[in-house]
Design a protein around this motif. Structure first.
Motif, PDB file in Angstrom:
ATOM      1  N   ASP A 181       0.830  -1.201   0.000  1.00  0.00           N
ATOM      2  CA  ASP A 181       0.000   0.000   0.000  1.00  0.00           C
ATOM      3  C   ASP A 181       0.868   1.256   0.000  1.00  0.00           C
ATOM      4  N   ASP A 182       0.908   1.944  -1.140  1.00  0.00           N
ATOM      5  CA  ASP A 182       1.722   3.151  -1.232  1.00  0.00           C
ATOM      6  C   ASP A 182       1.199   4.263  -0.340  1.00  0.00           C
ATOM      7  N   GLY A 183      -0.049   4.157   0.074  1.00  0.00           N
ATOM      8  CA  GLY A 183      -0.612   5.202   0.923  1.00  0.00           C
ATOM      9  C   GLY A 183      -0.347   4.992   2.403  1.00  0.00           C
ATOM     10  N   ALA A 184       0.209   3.823   2.764  1.00  0.00           N
ATOM     11  CA  ALA A 184       0.503   3.562   4.174  1.00  0.00           C
ATOM     12  C   ALA A 184       1.560   4.540   4.671  1.00  0.00           C
ATOM     13  N   MET A 185       1.482   4.854   5.962  1.00  0.00           N
ATOM     14  CA  MET A 185       2.371   5.860   6.530  1.00  0.00           C
ATOM     15  C   MET A 185       3.619   5.224   7.147  1.00  0.00           C
ATOM     16  N   VAL A 186       4.754   5.891   6.967  1.00  0.00           N
ATOM     17  CA  VAL A 186       6.016   5.492   7.586  1.00  0.00           C
ATOM     18  C   VAL A 186       6.661   6.741   8.185  1.00  0.00           C
ATOM     19  N   SER A 187       7.715   6.544   8.955  1.00  0.00           N
ATOM     20  CA  SER A 187       8.392   7.673   9.606  1.00  0.00           C
ATOM     21  C   SER A 187       9.693   8.004   8.892  1.00  0.00           C
ATOM     22  N   LEU A 188       9.899   9.308   8.661  1.00  0.00           N
ATOM     23  CA  LEU A 188      11.164   9.800   8.142  1.00  0.00           C
ATOM     24  C   LEU A 188      11.751  10.783   9.140  1.00  0.00           C
ATOM     25  N   CYS A 189      13.065  10.792   9.219  1.00  0.00           N
ATOM     26  CA  CYS A 189      13.749  11.779  10.046  1.00  0.00           C
ATOM     27  C   CYS A 189      14.608  12.650   9.148  1.00  0.00           C
ATOM     28  N   THR A 190      14.618  13.926   9.431  1.00  0.00           N
ATOM     29  CA  THR A 190      15.454  14.843   8.676  1.00  0.00           C
ATOM     30  C   THR A 190      16.408  15.544   9.636  1.00  0.00           C
ATOM     31  N   VAL A 191      17.606  15.794   9.142  1.00  0.00           N
ATOM     32  CA  VAL A 191      18.600  16.573   9.880  1.00  0.00           C
ATOM     33  C   VAL A 191      18.987  17.752   8.996  1.00  0.00           C
ATOM     34  N   GLY A 192      18.680  18.948   9.459  1.00  0.00           N
ATOM     35  CA  GLY A 192      19.021  20.133   8.702  1.00  0.00           C
ATOM     36  C   GLY A 192      18.214  20.339   7.446  1.00  0.00           C
ATOM     37  N   GLY A 193      17.189  19.529   7.247  1.00  0.00           N
ATOM     38  CA  GLY A 193      16.332  19.718   6.090  1.00  0.00           C
ATOM     39  C   GLY A 193      16.849  19.116   4.802  1.00  0.00           C
ATOM     40  N   ASP A 194      18.103  18.621   4.789  1.00  0.00           N
ATOM     41  CA  ASP A 194      18.629  18.091   3.531  1.00  0.00           C
ATOM     42  C   ASP A 194      19.178  16.665   3.654  1.00  0.00           C
ATOM     43  N   TRP A 195      19.001  16.033   4.824  1.00  0.00           N
ATOM     44  CA  TRP A 195      19.407  14.633   4.971  1.00  0.00           C
ATOM     45  C   TRP A 195      18.219  13.867   5.532  1.00  0.00           C
ATOM     46  N   TRP A 196      17.862  12.778   4.832  1.00  0.00           N
ATOM     47  CA  TRP A 196      16.665  12.029   5.180  1.00  0.00           C
ATOM     48  C   TRP A 196      16.997  10.565   5.412  1.00  0.00           C
ATOM     49  N   ASP A 197      16.235   9.948   6.301  1.00  0.00           N
ATOM     50  CA  ASP A 197      16.388   8.505   6.494  1.00  0.00           C
ATOM     51  C   ASP A 197      15.143   7.966   7.189  1.00  0.00           C
ATOM     52  N   LEU A 198      14.855   6.690   6.910  1.00  0.00           N
ATOM     53  CA  LEU A 198      13.810   6.024   7.689  1.00  0.00           C
ATOM     54  C   LEU A 198      14.276   5.950   9.136  1.00  0.00           C
ATOM     55  N   CYS A 199      13.387   6.281  10.078  1.00  0.00           N
ATOM     56  CA  CYS A 199      13.871   6.376  11.452  1.00  0.00           C
ATOM     57  C   CYS A 199      13.188   5.456  12.441  1.00  0.00           C
ATOM     58  N   ASP A 200      12.248   4.649  12.025  1.00  0.00           N
ATOM     59  CA  ASP A 200      11.862   3.510  12.849  1.00  0.00           C
ATOM     60  C   ASP A 200      11.172   2.500  11.968  1.00  0.00           C
ATOM     61  N   ASP A 201      10.526   1.490  12.541  1.00  0.00           N
ATOM     62  CA  ASP A 201       9.952   0.407  11.754  1.00  0.00           C
ATOM     63  C   ASP A 201       9.047   0.947  10.652  1.00  0.00           C
ATOM     64  N   VAL A 202       8.958   0.203   9.543  1.00  0.00           N
ATOM     65  CA  VAL A 202       8.176   0.662   8.400  1.00  0.00           C
ATOM     66  C   VAL A 202       6.691   0.769   8.709  1.00  0.00           C
ATOM     67  N   ASP A 203       6.240   0.140   9.793  1.00  0.00           N
ATOM     68  CA  ASP A 203       4.829   0.274  10.154  1.00  0.00           C
ATOM     69  C   ASP A 203       4.596   1.507  11.024  1.00  0.00           C
ATOM     70  N   GLY A 204       5.645   2.287  11.246  1.00  0.00           N
ATOM     71  CA  GLY A 204       5.470   3.560  11.940  1.00  0.00           C
ATOM     72  C   GLY A 204       5.688   3.490  13.430  1.00  0.00           C
ATOM     73  N   GLY A 205       6.089   2.358  13.965  1.00  0.00           N
ATOM     74  CA  GLY A 205       6.308   2.283  15.410  1.00  0.00           C
ATOM     75  C   GLY A 205       6.967   0.991  15.796  1.00  0.00           C
TER      76      GLY A 205
END
Length: 526
Positions: free
Chosen positions: A34-58
């Protein structure tokens, strides 16, 4: 990055948006879901991104990751790189897809003082593991408070102390390998138990305690049994191959007669030259045809540093490191042999030299204080011995008398004798010491054998090997002393640890000590 105090922001986005922002992590967000499912991203300084916890959001318990508000909250003096692991190839099942990955591990603390304290605890815990291996019950005592994982180990290694993961090659060389002791199965010693409580009477330091003579008497009785067994071994002509392909003994030029269970590596060294025999420390031996039953022994001393057995029948000599072998120990059949010297480039020779020196240190501690020895392994740059002397502590003021006893042993050129003993014989030999009997009971299976070594009146539980005699150790000095604990547990008996270093010549020791002083001057932590 810390100086810029860049904001750290966690946000919830769809899988589709996450794949767009972090394409490198597509393997963790596969298509077809499901492309609409929600996941968590973390940003540092607005220009570096990474997944920051489990793909199910918690996480499994529903909690979400927490972060500092910005990078400026970190103390740059309290962040440290702990390891850079060796690159590893990964297959298509990996989160990142096929390719090469490399793990870089760091640690961070509130203050620099906290970081230094952590480093100290890790160092002490690693030393305990290096010394005691699986003898320690890691779920008890002070080590229970230290979560130390092997950052270069794969998850299936279980992490933890001495796990042999794909980390970079250590400058410690062979001394950093797993030992036969840590690889043996069997019961562990309960660190809650204090061996001193099993002494017949409270410990009182004394010179030359009575059990020294009693131990020698028991040793002599056991030795007579082994001598009778040795007399039944076959003394047949053997073939010994040198590293350059030269063959001595049977099949050779006929100049040198070598016999199984009688001729030793020292005899082989003398066949080459008296000069080599004089500087030799130990041998590496690859047996490929043994005559008579071999001596299968098990580790049980806590000091075993296994550089490789190398005695499997039919194995390729080039694929295994060879078994370290006392120069005076009889060869058991046809073999390939290499004679090692202290400065010949093989670190195993230095380890053997320093291990033998640790025995001299232990002998001095027994003579001077009636100490109950525990373990005395070689380490990088020397050796130490842990000993129980009751409530007493050792300091630099006692180093002179310790070194004097060592000097007398060196002057006597006491031979290092290897003796195979049964478990029951070992328990009888060391009945005066609850520390040694605890090691024997835990690590030597019933109805099996282990080894002890003797030089002078010192008899110690040990798998060896050792130098031929104490006269080889021409330069010896004690470096420092400190308190330690039995099996690394603060709730158990306090021991005294004495560090030392030794060399085949006084000149080498003088250079070493000068280098140590230079290192202190360059130490930025002072």
């Amino acid at each position: 990055i810390i100086a810029r105090a860049e904001p750290i922001v966690r946000e919830r986005v769809t899988r589709e948006e996450a794949r767009r922002r972090v394409p490198a992590h597509g393997g963790r967000l596969p298509d077809g879901e499901d492309d609409g499912a929600m996941v968590s991203l973390c940003t540092v300084g607005g220009d570096w991104w990474d997944l920051c916890d489990d793909v199910d959001g918690g996480s499994a318990d529903g909690a979400v990751a927490r972060f500092l508000d910005d990078t400026g909250r970190l103390d740059p003096g309290a962040v440290a790189l702990t390891s850079i692991c060796r690159p590893e190839a990964v297959d298509g099942d990996s989160d990142t897809g096929p390719g090469v990955v490399q793990r870089i591990a760091v640690t961070a603390w509130d203050t620099k003082a906290d970081l230094l304290s952590y480093k100290k605890r890790v160092g002490e815990a690693h030393q305990v593991a290096q010394s005691f291996g699986q003898l320690v019950n890691w779920g008890s005592g002070s080590l229970d408070e230290l979560e130390y994982l092997c950052s270069c180990c794969s998850p299936t290694d279980g992490g933890g102390f001495l796990s042999g993961g794909p980390g970079p090659k250590s400058p410690r060389g062979p001394l950093n390998q797993k030992t036969r002791l840590t690889k043996e199965s069997g019961p562990k010693i309960d660190t809650v138990d204090k061996p001193s409580t099993r002494l017949a009477s409270p410990f009182v330091p004394s010179k030359n305690p009575g059990w020294l003579r009693e131990r020698e008497t028991i040793y002599d009785t056991i030795q007579s049994r082994r001598d009778a067994e040795l007399a039944l071994k076959p003394h047949d002509p053997i073939e010994v191959t040198l590293p350059d392909g030269t063959v001595l003994g049977r099949g050779g030029s006929g100049e040198h007669d070598l016999l199984s269970w009688q001729s030793s590596p020292l005899d082989v060294a003398r066949c080459i030259s008296d000069g080599l025999a004089n500087v030799a420390i130990v041998a590496r031996v690859w047996h490929h045809n043994r005559f008579g039953p071999d001596e299968m022994t098990l580790a049980g001393d806590g000091n075993d540093y296994d550089f490789g057995k190398g005695d499997e029948e039919g194995a390729d000599d080039g694929a295994r490191p060879g078994e370290l072998w006392d120069l005076t120990r009889p060869l058991e059949g046809d073999c390939k042999i290499q004679i090692l010297t202290f400065d010949g480039g093989d670190e195993a020779a230095k380890a053997v030299f320093w291990h033998s020196s640790a025995h001299l240190l232990g002998q001095s501690l027994e003579h001077n204080y009636g100490a109950l020895l525990t373990i005395g392994p070689p380490i990088v740059g020397g050796f130490y011995y842990d000993a129980y002397i009751g409530d007493e502590s050792l300091s630099e003021t006692q180093f002179a008398e310790i070194e004097e006893e060592v000097r007398l042993s060196v002057k006597r050129k006491e031979k290092f004798e290897r003796l195979v003993v049964t478990k029951d014989e070992a328990l009888e030999l060391f009945q005066y010491s609850p520390f040694k009997t605890a090691l024997i009971a835990a690590k030597v299976p019933d109805n099996s054998r282990t080894t002890v070594y003797r030089n002078g009146d010192l008899i110690d539980l040990c798998v060896g090997p050792h130098v031929p005699h104490t006269g080889k150790i021409k330069a010896f000095t004690t470096l420092r002393s400190s308190a330690s604990q039995w099996l690394g547990d603060v709730k158990s008996d306090q021991l005294q640890r004495v560090y030392g270093v030794s060399f085949p010549s006084k000149k080498m020791l003088k250079v070493h000590m000068a280098n140590l002083e230079k290192a202190k001057e360059r130490d930025h932590r002072r």
